[in-house]
Design a protein around this motif. Structure first.
Motif, short mmCIF file in Angstrom:
data_model
loop_
_atom_site.label_atom_id
_atom_site.label_comp_id
_atom_site.label_asym_id
_atom_site.label_seq_id
_atom_site.Cartn_x
_atom_site.Cartn_y
_atom_site.Cartn_z
N GLY A 134 35.15 93.64 7.38
CA GLY A 134 34.61 94.21 8.92
C GLY A 134 33.07 94.71 9.75
N SER A 135 32.53 93.62 9.62
CA SER A 135 31.30 93.80 9.27
C SER A 135 30.91 92.28 11.02
N GLN A 136 30.48 92.52 11.17
CA GLN A 136 29.92 91.75 12.86
C GLN A 136 28.44 90.33 12.52
N VAL A 137 29.11 89.61 12.75
CA VAL A 137 27.10 88.40 12.21
C VAL A 137 27.92 87.43 13.79
N ALA A 138 26.24 87.32 14.09
CA ALA A 138 25.99 86.81 15.41
C ALA A 138 25.54 84.95 14.88
N THR A 139 26.35 84.64 16.20
CA THR A 139 25.79 83.33 16.78
C THR A 139 24.92 82.96 17.69
N VAL A 140 23.89 82.53 17.71
CA VAL A 140 22.91 82.18 18.83
C VAL A 140 22.78 80.34 19.32
N ARG A 141 22.64 80.26 20.67
CA ARG A 141 23.15 79.01 21.23
C ARG A 141 22.20 78.40 21.96
N ARG A 142 21.32 77.47 22.76
CA ARG A 142 20.79 76.99 23.49
C ARG A 142 21.28 76.15 24.44
#
Length: 325
Positions: free
Chosen positions: A91-99
């Protein structure tokens, strides 16, 4: 008021507080030569007459949170940093960062080269920080650094020095990056959110300078939030009309001031100290004193509110959230 109230009728765009942008900051890393810090704040824990519910889930998993970078002064993005979120089994969240670069940076969606993945989102007081390839990243609940006597502003600028945002929280996306990763300086920056719940990407909110949306109401505000900075000149007459009414400006002066506020871009040179409105914006810049002076044509110049004292001297710089204490 701030960009805290950028959504329709000072509420939340598309009825989702997680898509509501508040403030954008950009400044050189303190004591860190060659590094810049960008802070994008969204999802305020409090607002004036909110029209949508807040939620303790920090970010929408059906949205893109985006930093746009104009490197050549045409108010069109040449670079874009895109952050998307997903839920894990617990139920937690994770992030992806793109350029993204070039024409892709001016488009929509989450595409681009991945520079950081599976970054844990902070839902407690501890700041969970991820690092990769010269970047540092934080996303999660933080103490809102914005400070202003909102109630005084709504009471015909009769300020009492009471900070409406003391003790309030916000969701922050903080990115530390090599200065050259923003492209040739100086650059123009703005933030936006894209809503993908309908199957296509729709721009829900956008902005860079504080308080721009207070000049607009109804359809005008919706049109502004859906627009791109390159087309902001068409809103100058609307801004000028508001300035004539609130500040008593002559039509010529109102036009000049309105044009100085557009396009809605934050200009930033990483080689120079940050100070709004000349270069970027720090977490302690008193942007609202300057704004009320502009809005009232110098009739009122201060609200008596000072910067928050819970800021941190190190990454991610914003203090821990209050409601999770």
């Amino acid at each position: 008021m701030s960009h805290h109230y950028s959504g329709p009728d000072y509420g939340f765009p598309h009825g989702d507080a997680r898509l509501d942008l508040t403030d954008l900051y950009a400044f050189p890393k303190p004591g860190g030569a060659g590094k810049s810090i960008v802070v994008m704040n969204v999802h305020p824990s409090a607002g004036v007459n909110p029209s949508g519910p807040t939620t303790r889930e920090p970010f929408s998993t059906q949205a893109v949170y985006e930093l746009k970078v104009d490197t050549n002064g045409d108010a069109v993005a040449d670079l874009a940093y895109r952050v998307s979120f997903s839920s894990t089994n617990d139920g937690s969240q994770v992030a992806t960062v793109r350029r993204a670069q070039g024409e892709a940076a001016a488009g929509d969606g989450p595409g681009g080269q991945t520079i950081l993945a599976s970054a844990r989102v902070s839902t407690g007081r501890e700041a969970l920080v991820s690092e990769a390839a010269g970047y540092r990243f934080f996303a999660g609940w933080r103490s809102d650094p914005f400070f202003f006597d909102t109630e005084g502003a709504l009471n015909n600028f009769q300020f009492t020095g009471r900070d409406f945002f003391a003790g309030k929280d916000v969701c922050s996306i903080v990115l530390e990056l090599p200065a050259e990763a923003l492209g040739p300086t100086p650059v123009g920056l703005w933030q936006r959110t894209l809503d993908g719940r309908g199957g296509t990407w729709v721009q829900a909110d956008r902005g860079a300078r504080p308080s721009q949306s207070v000049f607009l109401t109804g359809e005008q505000k919706s049109d502004y939030l859906a627009a791109q900075p390159a087309g902001d000149a068409r809103f100058a007459a609307i801004f000028a009309h508001s300035l004539e009414h609130t500040g008593g400006y002559s039509p010529q002066e109102a036009k000049r001031v309105a044009e100085s506020l557009l396009p809605d871009i934050l200009f930033y040179d990483s080689r120079q100290p940050a100070s709004y409105p000349h270069n970027g914006r720090t977490l302690t810049d008193d942007v609202m004193d300057g704004f009320i002076a502009l809005l009232t044509n110098g009739r009122v110049t201060r609200d008596g509110v000072e910067p928050h004292r819970d800021l941190l001297p190190e990454f991610p710089y914003l203090g821990p959230p209050h409601e999770l204490a």
